[in-house]
Design a protein around this motif. Structure first.
Motif, PDB file in Angstrom:
ATOM      1  N   UNK A  32      56.470   9.050  91.251  1.00  0.00           N
ATOM      2  CA  UNK A  32      56.192   7.998  90.279  1.00  0.00           C
ATOM      3  C   UNK A  32      57.486   7.540  89.615  1.00  0.00           C
ATOM      4  N   UNK A  33      57.638   6.233  89.530  1.00  0.00           N
ATOM      5  CA  UNK A  33      58.889   5.662  89.016  1.00  0.00           C
ATOM      6  C   UNK A  33      58.637   4.853  87.751  1.00  0.00           C
ATOM      7  N   UNK A  34      59.408   5.126  86.724  1.00  0.00           N
ATOM      8  CA  UNK A  34      59.273   4.389  85.465  1.00  0.00           C
ATOM      9  C   UNK A  34      59.783   2.962  85.601  1.00  0.00           C
ATOM     10  N   UNK A  35      60.662   2.715  86.581  1.00  0.00           N
ATOM     11  CA  UNK A  35      61.238   1.379  86.743  1.00  0.00           C
ATOM     12  C   UNK A  35      60.372   0.447  87.593  1.00  0.00           C
ATOM     13  N   UNK A  36      59.352   0.988  88.255  1.00  0.00           N
ATOM     14  CA  UNK A  36      58.486   0.154  89.086  1.00  0.00           C
ATOM     15  C   UNK A  36      57.688  -0.811  88.211  1.00  0.00           C
ATOM     16  N   UNK A  37      57.658  -2.077  88.604  1.00  0.00           N
ATOM     17  CA  UNK A  37      56.922  -3.097  87.853  1.00  0.00           C
ATOM     18  C   UNK A  37      55.453  -3.033  88.267  1.00  0.00           C
ATOM     19  N   UNK A  38      54.605  -2.616  87.359  1.00  0.00           N
ATOM     20  CA  UNK A  38      53.186  -2.449  87.667  1.00  0.00           C
ATOM     21  C   UNK A  38      52.469  -3.804  87.702  1.00  0.00           C
ATOM     22  N   UNK A  39      51.298  -3.868  88.352  1.00  0.00           N
ATOM     23  CA  UNK A  39      50.540  -5.124  88.399  1.00  0.00           C
ATOM     24  C   UNK A  39      50.192  -5.662  87.012  1.00  0.00           C
ATOM     25  N   UNK A  40      50.031  -4.771  86.029  1.00  0.00           N
ATOM     26  CA  UNK A  40      49.707  -5.216  84.670  1.00  0.00           C
ATOM     27  C   UNK A  40      50.784  -6.136  84.121  1.00  0.00           C
ATOM     28  N   UNK A  41      52.060  -5.865  84.474  1.00  0.00           N
ATOM     29  CA  UNK A  41      53.169  -6.712  84.048  1.00  0.00           C
ATOM     30  C   UNK A  41      53.384  -7.877  85.014  1.00  0.00           C
ATOM     31  N   UNK A  42      53.223  -7.603  86.298  1.00  0.00           N
ATOM     32  CA  UNK A  42      53.482  -8.630  87.307  1.00  0.00           C
ATOM     33  C   UNK A  42      52.478  -9.779  87.209  1.00  0.00           C
ATOM     34  N   UNK A  43      51.212  -9.475  86.963  1.00  0.00           N
ATOM     35  CA  UNK A  43      50.170 -10.506  86.873  1.00  0.00           C
ATOM     36  C   UNK A  43      49.892 -10.873  85.420  1.00  0.00           C
ATOM     37  N   UNK A  44      49.535  -9.884  84.613  1.00  0.00           N
ATOM     38  CA  UNK A  44      49.294 -10.034  83.173  1.00  0.00           C
ATOM     39  C   UNK A  44      48.559 -11.338  82.824  1.00  0.00           C
ATOM     40  N   UNK A  45      47.280 -11.395  83.207  1.00  0.00           N
ATOM     41  CA  UNK A  45      46.484 -12.602  82.946  1.00  0.00           C
ATOM     42  C   UNK A  45      45.740 -12.540  81.613  1.00  0.00           C
ATOM     43  N   UNK A  46      45.921 -11.442  80.873  1.00  0.00           N
ATOM     44  CA  UNK A  46      45.289 -11.323  79.570  1.00  0.00           C
ATOM     45  C   UNK A  46      43.801 -11.021  79.622  1.00  0.00           C
ATOM     46  N   UNK A  47      43.240 -10.902  80.813  1.00  0.00           N
ATOM     47  CA  UNK A  47      41.803 -10.626  80.962  1.00  0.00           C
ATOM     48  C   UNK A  47      41.584  -9.278  81.651  1.00  0.00           C
ATOM     49  N   UNK A  48      42.026  -9.176  82.902  1.00  0.00           N
ATOM     50  CA  UNK A  48      41.872  -7.937  83.662  1.00  0.00           C
ATOM     51  C   UNK A  48      43.201  -7.177  83.779  1.00  0.00           C
ATOM     52  N   UNK A  49      44.291  -7.914  83.935  1.00  0.00           N
ATOM     53  CA  UNK A  49      45.622  -7.320  84.067  1.00  0.00           C
ATOM     54  C   UNK A  49      46.312  -7.359  82.704  1.00  0.00           C
TER      55      UNK A  49
END
Length: 554
Positions: A32-49
């Motif tokens: 597991x990497x702390x620097x990996x950009x998770x989908x929550x940040x990559x998409x971040x639609x304010x609803x599901x991500x």
């Protein structure tokens, strides 16, 4: 006194798993990497991500996967004896559930938050994806349809639980707004718990019941419709507005409940009256192997966890390293609930003597939630001096809220699956969130009232399939994670061994149930069970083919 030894050894084992084994798997296997950009940040639609604090996300994940299952399964399986139940819960939590949940989170986050069924295409192939998603949808259909019935039954039998159950939603909505405005989490948590337990106290004086019939429907059927309307609305709201705060508050409620139950054990030092190994089982009792391993699912390992991990939780993961805290520690929380359930239904709090215990547990399936509430309430009364009536209300509300959060997440997950089908098969209407939600709720209600008539209990007809189907899904999830590790040239033994054990036990249980359904003339369950068994074999063969091809080119 024996109960204290069970608790100390069980908790010590699970804590060792958290501090040692999960750290090794997270750092050396999943990396597991702390620097990996998770989908929550990559998409971040304010609803599901939505990037989410790991403690809040742990609350969502834990209460979504828990439901009533870590209570129901152990409370039934203790019929074979408390020793096998405790061993499977403890070792299952350490080596199966924690790795399964953390692995599903990691795998999904590395594939843009796709569900386990959808990402299986990237890892294994298109045919596997199609087969996988059939099993996933079937499990979700079972869970949603049945948990609606479970909550409705609880509302009818425990009207004192109705007010606090709905009050929890109001509390969650308020807390969600305050968290969004950057209010401190700790005071909000404390205030939320106080208000929730105040509503539990008020609920004991404010029982709420529906009329026995409304437009020709029973009160239970009316509650089922109300619950699905609520679940439809809740599944469309942004996760920060209701899902996260409600699950977080329920998670904190569980901590309070566990504190009361575990504290009661140390204060009252109750003896165990249940047999270590039950040699006086009824004549028609099925063999402990393989049935124990599908009866206790949540609390040891469960395929539904993989759906939640790769469905809602992976879309809210702030940092990839949080997968260990959310996934593995979530499994430890569930294992601790399963462990105290075994103690509550095995000791003098439920039955004063071995003879009385055998009267309560006269056959496999006896006891269950009612035994947990009775035993747990008596245990709290003996340890803390709280009245049995108030303690029973606390535990009943805990069961209802857990089932409710699982139903909330389950409908949202069904919506995700339907939207993914819309993407895969290019059906524009199914890509729409509202349409997908209506289809999800519609299928659940169709099963509930189409198969169950005006009672709305149709989900119970296919519920007997859940045990083996759920564990087959767990093995399929572990298989996808294993193939992913093999492709990354990392050791896969830590997921392959649990996968092989679970698939053998689940497949054998499925075969036993297939014969049972056939002899009973229940051809609907025969057909569905056969489909699940065939699908699991095809997925295994397809995965083995991929592994062989990959090994050949290395």
């Amino acid at each position: 006194m024996a109960s204290v030894a069970i608790v100390l050894l069980g908790i010590a084992g699970m804590l060792a798993g958290w501090f040692l084994y999960s750290k090794f798997i997270a750092e050396k296997i999943f990396k597991l990497s702390e620097s990996f950009v998770t989908p929550a940040h990559e998409v971040n639609d304010g609803i599901d991500y939505v990037p989410t604090n790991k403690v809040v996300l742990w609350g969502h994940h834990f209460t979504s996967v828990a439901g009533a299952a870590p209570i129901v399964g152990p409370a039934i399986a203790v019929y074979w004896g408390w020793v096998p139940a405790v061993l499977w819960v403890v070792f299952g939590t350490i080596f199966f559930a924690g790795i399964h949940d953390m692995g599903a989170l990691w795998a999904s986050a590395r594939h843009k938050g796709k569900s386990m069924g959808a990402l299986s295409e990237s890892v294994i192939g298109k045919r596997t994806r199609a087969l996988f998603m059939i099993v996933v949808f079937l499990v979700l259909l079972m869970v949603n349809a049945v948990f609606g019935v479970v909550i409705a039954n609880s509302f009818v039998s425990q009207p004192n639980a109705v007010f606090p159950a709905w009050m929890a939603i109001v509390v969650a909505l308020v807390i969600g707004q305050l968290i969004k405005r950057q209010f401190s989490l700790i005071p909000l948590c404390i205030i939320g718990i106080i208000v929730l337990y105040a509503s539990v106290y008020a609920g004991s004086y404010l029982p709420i019941s529906l009329p026995e019939t409304i437009m020709g429907l029973s009160d239970k059927a009316s509650w089922i419709i109300i619950l699905f309307v609520y679940a439809m609305i809740a599944s469309l709201l942004p996760v920060w507005m209701l899902l996260q705060p409600r699950d977080f508050i329920n998670g904190m409620q569980l901590i309070v409940g566990l504190f009361l139950l575990y504290g009661a054990v140390f204060f009252s030092l109750p003896d165990i009256t249940a047999p270590a190994f039950n040699t006086a089982t009824a004549v028609d009792t099925p063999s402990i192997i393989p049935l124990l391993f599908v009866t206790i699912a949540c609390g040891a390992v469960s395929g539904f966890h993989g759906i939640v991990s790769s469905g809602t939780s992976s879309k809210q993961l702030d940092k990839e390293t949080d997968a260990r805290f959310v996934g593995y520690l979530g499994a430890v929380g569930e294992g601790s609930l399963a462990l105290i359930t075994i103690v509550a239904v095995s000791g003098v709090a439920l039955a004063a003597s071995p003879q009385e215990w055998h009267e309560v547990y006269s056959h496999l399936g006896a006891g269950s939630v009612s035994a947990f509430i009775t035993g747990g309430a008596n245990l709290i009364e003996q340890g803390w001096g709280l009245s049995v009536s108030f303690s029973s209300t606390i535990l009943a509300v805990m069961v209802v809220l857990f089932a409710g959060t699982t139903m909330d997440s389950g409908v949202r997950l069904q919506r995700y699956i339907i939207q993914e089908w819309g993407e895969i098969y290019q059906i524009p209407a199914l890509k729409n969130g509202l349409v997908a939600t209506l289809v999800a709720v519609g299928t659940c209600l169709l099963l509930a009232f189409g198969a169950g008539g005006s009672s709305g209990s149709g989900g119970m007809i296919i519920w007997p399939l859940f045990g083996s189907t759920n564990q087959i899904l767990a093995s399929m999830t572990l298989l996808v994670i294993s193939v992913m590790l093999i492709k990354l040239k990392r050791p896969a033994i830590y997921t392959l061994v649990p996968m092989m054990f679970v698939i053998v036990m689940a497949f054998l249980a499925g075969i036993i149930k297939l014969k049972e359904y056939y002899l009973a003339g229940n051809y609907l369950l025969v057909g569905l069970d056969a489909i699940v068994l065939v699908v699991s074999v095809l997925v295994m063969l397809e995965s083995w083919s991929v592994i062989r091809r990959f090994k050949a080119v290395q």
